[in-house]
Design an enzyme around this catalytic site. Structure first.
Site, PDB file in Angstrom:
ATOM      1  N   ASP A 147       3.025  -7.718  -5.929  1.00  0.00           N
ATOM      2  CA  ASP A 147       4.444  -7.507  -5.700  1.00  0.00           C
ATOM      3  C   ASP A 147       5.237  -8.346  -6.706  1.00  0.00           C
ATOM      4  O   ASP A 147       4.944  -9.529  -6.921  1.00  0.00           O
ATOM      5  CB  ASP A 147       4.788  -7.928  -4.268  1.00  0.00           C
ATOM      6  N   GLU A 168       3.935  -4.666 -10.067  1.00  0.00           N
ATOM      7  CA  GLU A 168       5.288  -4.294 -10.455  1.00  0.00           C
ATOM      8  C   GLU A 168       5.695  -5.129 -11.665  1.00  0.00           C
ATOM      9  O   GLU A 168       5.887  -6.335 -11.554  1.00  0.00           O
ATOM     10  CB  GLU A 168       6.261  -4.547  -9.302  1.00  0.00           C
TER      11      GLU A 168
END
Length: 760
Positions: free
Chosen positions: A456, A485
């Site tokens: 994340d 990400e």
């Protein structure tokens, strides 16, 4: 009414406070404050009440008739706002360490804040690369904690693992005395305790004394917790064992892919998968790890659901939204409310609310291992979504309470940098948090046999840490998949140091979510602004063409396995919901043809492929609560960001399978092409450019035609979104292999469709 708790410390270098007076508030409504004497000088504790939300308060200091105003920024509500103010220093500090490092402090320690702003020198002296945490055997329990700035540390052991268990015994720990340039042996910052007894089945805290305060904290390395995650728990090896569970790597783990470009990853939230009664999962197992592995479940039409459905779909990996312990809120009945899980508390302990018995810290471990083994037995790898970029709280997180101001990126005034947007960001470039991340990931691999990790907000981390993680996992099994990400967030790192997509060339064998391809295919919504993609008539054909060829021209990728193609994830609108928002007048059948087309395009592109649970059958989070079944603005906003929406929004409706079977069958065949042939998963760009040829992708044409000439396969692929049918010329040497076209005409596909043809 808002009630802001405030604690302010004030210091005069000369120690004379007799001519001082203190008030808070604006000119017309000042309130006199009464101080208490402390080591720092004076301390003021009070509450600010307000009918509306406030950003800051004014702290007024009057000395010999001269007024000085200090604006104090409120902490995240309802957390305590604590500030340090020094006469002569214009800066308001929000941590003790930078305050006592100020030259305006009488007993200045100029190095007090080095751990935050000069971490390299701090790490050089205090870094440690040995084992940390609690270890237990049949006749011994050992504790090790890295706390170099502590004056004393004790282990507080509770009688049991329940949240209200009383203290059983307290033990003093000893600081190490070995200083070494080799940080494996540099124990001067490490506190240790060896007890000649087995303490399994008990909970514990560390009580840490600092020069001016004391904290009670969890073990950062805890592997199990009490039900609310607030106490660390000691478990024996036996309590963590499950019959039939095996940790395997290398050739012993055939479900892991030699070529990650063949990966079709299915993202799911454990609770979403089975919470609905339509899942057919036993009521007591719904929303749990064991429910996610239950076989034989069907909806009311007798169609396989949940685990059995995933097996039949053909995906070779599942990605679990965060399953580590998180901050929990409770409803009026004491039940844990819904949350995606991006509120991390304890990184190495599984989330107790996903267990069949949250009160038993060992049961959640056994349940998770049972689930992982079930997926491995089915030939499916398990990827964890990990959230090392921030912690839910900095007030009681075991990092800040153990070594204040070290594990986070800090500003000069003692505030936390906030590139994550949620209040803080961790400092992966600091040696001991980098070590923590690597230790944690290796623990999940070696204890639970996890097959990959999705990071994340990976762009918050630094490049060197991600490289070190890749190297550490390569030593276990280089087939462990890593991706994340790669958004450019935060200001604490130089641009070239961020683990963002633009720096992919520095991070071989680490993948990045391909938002260029995502937006080109389906469009998207950013902060409520909706835009179209190829399947809705946007002229993005040139970008789609580059995506078909592995997106090398859309980034700095070294190889196709750094590209993770997707058109739906847990964030933002589901694909179905975006399309019905863009096209409110289209029929359900037409919307589903767009869903099929976008999903198939995504899977057939070179690189790794990613879907969200239910994407292929039009899963929706648009749940109407307005009058006459109308969607309200709140309903739409909730569907775009359902992180804490109720189960009615997030749970999968498995009865949709009955009316969407045609879509499911089509995507299942597309997945088979991706995973069982070479044509859509070439491992190098050289292979792609040798075998894949885009014939037409003219902007605003509405169709894309490309060809793949493999060693055994020879395909022609057409993506049509023009709004009119596509006619094949020279169709005599073409054989339709797979299409979602509803057209009955020969050599024709209809206006929104995908066709894969054999070239004879």
């Amino acid at each position: 009414m808002y009630n802001y708790p405030v604690l302010i410390h004030f210091h005069r270098k000369n120690g004379d406070y007799t001519a001082c007076s203190f008030t808070t508030g604006q000119k017309d409504s000042k309130e006199t404050l009464q101080p208490q004497s402390t080591y720092f000088g004076l301390q003021f504790s009070f509450t600010v009440d307000s009918p509306q939300k406030l950003e800051n308060l004014i702290f007024n200091v009057e000395i010999d008739g001269v007024l000085k105003e200090y604006p104090v920024r409120f902490n995240y509500y309802p957390l305590l706002t604590e500030a340090w103010i020094l006469e002569g220093d214009e800066m308001v500090y929000y941590s003790e360490n930078p305050a006592i490092a100020s030259p305006h402090y009488a007993d200045q320690n100029p190095f007090a804040f080095d751990k935050a702003i000069h971490s390299a020198s701090f790490d050089h002296h205090w870094g440690y690369q040995g084992e940390l945490g609690c270890k237990v055997t049949d006749c011994q329990t050992s504790f090790k904690l890295w706390a170099p700035t502590a004056a004393a540390v004790q282990v507080v052991v509770y009688e049991s693992t329940s949240n209200d268990a009383p203290v059983w015994k307290t033990f003093s720990m000893e600081r190490g005395n070995s200083y070494s340039y080799s940080h494996k042996y540099n124990t001067i910052g490490v506190w240790s305790l060896d007890l000649a007894e087995n303490l399994a089945g008990k909970a514990y805290h560390y009580q840490i004394d600092f020069p001016h305060h004391q904290t009670l904290t969890r073990d950062p390395y805890t592997i199990a917790t009490s039900p609310d995650g607030k106490r660390s728990v000691i478990l024996s090896k036996l309590e963590r064992q499950v019959a039939g569970f095996e940790v395997k790597h290398g050739s012993d783990a055939p479900w892991r892919l030699e070529n990650p470009c063949k990966a079709v990853i299915y993202e799911m939230h454990i609770r979403d998968l089975t919470q609905s009664p339509t899942s057919g999962v036993s009521e007591e197992l719904r929303g749990t790890f064991l429910g996610a592995a239950q076989s034989g479940t069907v909806n009311k039409y007798g169609q396989s659901t949940a685990f059995d459905y995933i097996k039949k779909l053909g995906c070779n990996y599942v990605q679990l939204q965060p399953i580590a312990d998180r901050h929990k809120d409770y409803d009026e009945n004491g039940k844990v409310t819904y949350n995606w899980g991006y509120d991390p508390q304890n990184y190495n302990a599984p989330e107790t609310s996903l267990s069949t018995n949250p009160d038993d810290p060992g049961q959640v471990i056994r349940d998770l291992k049972t689930m992982v083994q079930a997926y491995h037995d089915a030939g499916i790898g398990v990827i964890m979504d990990v959230v090392y970029n921030h912690t839910f709280s900095t007030v009681d997180a075991p990092f800040q309470t153990t070594v204040p101001d070290y594990f986070y990126r800090m500003n000069r005034d003692g505030t936390f940098q906030n590139g994550t947007g949620v209040g803080n960001e961790t400092a992966s470039e600091h040696e001991m948090f980098r070590k923590y991340m690597i230790d944690s990931l290796l623990y999940w691999v070696k204890e639970y046999n996890i097959d990959g990790f999705r990071f994340d907000l990976m762009g918050i981390h630094d490049v060197k840490t991600m490289q070190a993680i890749r190297w550490a996992l390569d030593e276990v099994d280089p087939r462990i998949i890593l991706y994340g990400e790669g958004w450019d967030m935060g200001t604490g790192l130089a641009p070239y140091d961020k683990a963002k997509k633009d720096n992919a060339y520095q991070m071989p064998n680490i993948g990045f979510f391909n938002d260029n391809q995502r937006d080109a295919v389906k469009g998207g919504e950013v902060y409520g602004s909706i835009k179209s993609g190829f399947i809705s008539g946007a002229g993005t054909e040139p970008i789609v063409a580059k995506s078909i060829l592995g997106s090398r021209e859309l980034g700095s990728y070294l190889s196709p396995n750094q590209v993770l193609n997707y058109v739906e994830a847990h964030d933002n609108y589901n694909l179905h919901d975006l399309l019905v928002t863009l096209h409110p007048d289209l029929t359900t059948d037409y919307i589903m043809r767009k869903v099929e087309t976008a999903t198939a395009m995504n899977i057939l592109m070179q690189g790794m492929a990613f879907l969200e649970l239910g994407q292929e059958f039009g899963r929706t989070k648009l749940v109407a609560t307005g009058e006459n079944g109308e969607l309200t603005l709140a309903d739409r906003e909730r569907a775009m960001n359902s992180y804490n929406a109720p189960d009615s929004v997030n749970q999968v409706n498995w009865d949709l399978l009955n009316e969407r079977q045609k879509s499911i069958n089509f995507i299942r065949e597309i997945i088979h092409l991706k995973t069982q042939t070479k044509a859509f998963s070439y491992p190098t760009y050289e292979d792609i450019y040798r075998h894949v040829f885009v014939h037409t992708a003219a902007e605003n044409s509405g169709w894309i035609v490309y060809e793949i000439q493999g060693d055994k396969e020879h395909y022609l692929i057409v993506f049509n979104a023009k709004g009119t049918s596509y006619y094949f010329e020279n169709a005599g040497n073409l054989e339709m292999l797979l299409t979602n076209s509803r057209s009955n005409e020969e050599n024709v596909i209809d206006d929104i469709s995908v066709a894969v043809l054999n070239v004879l």
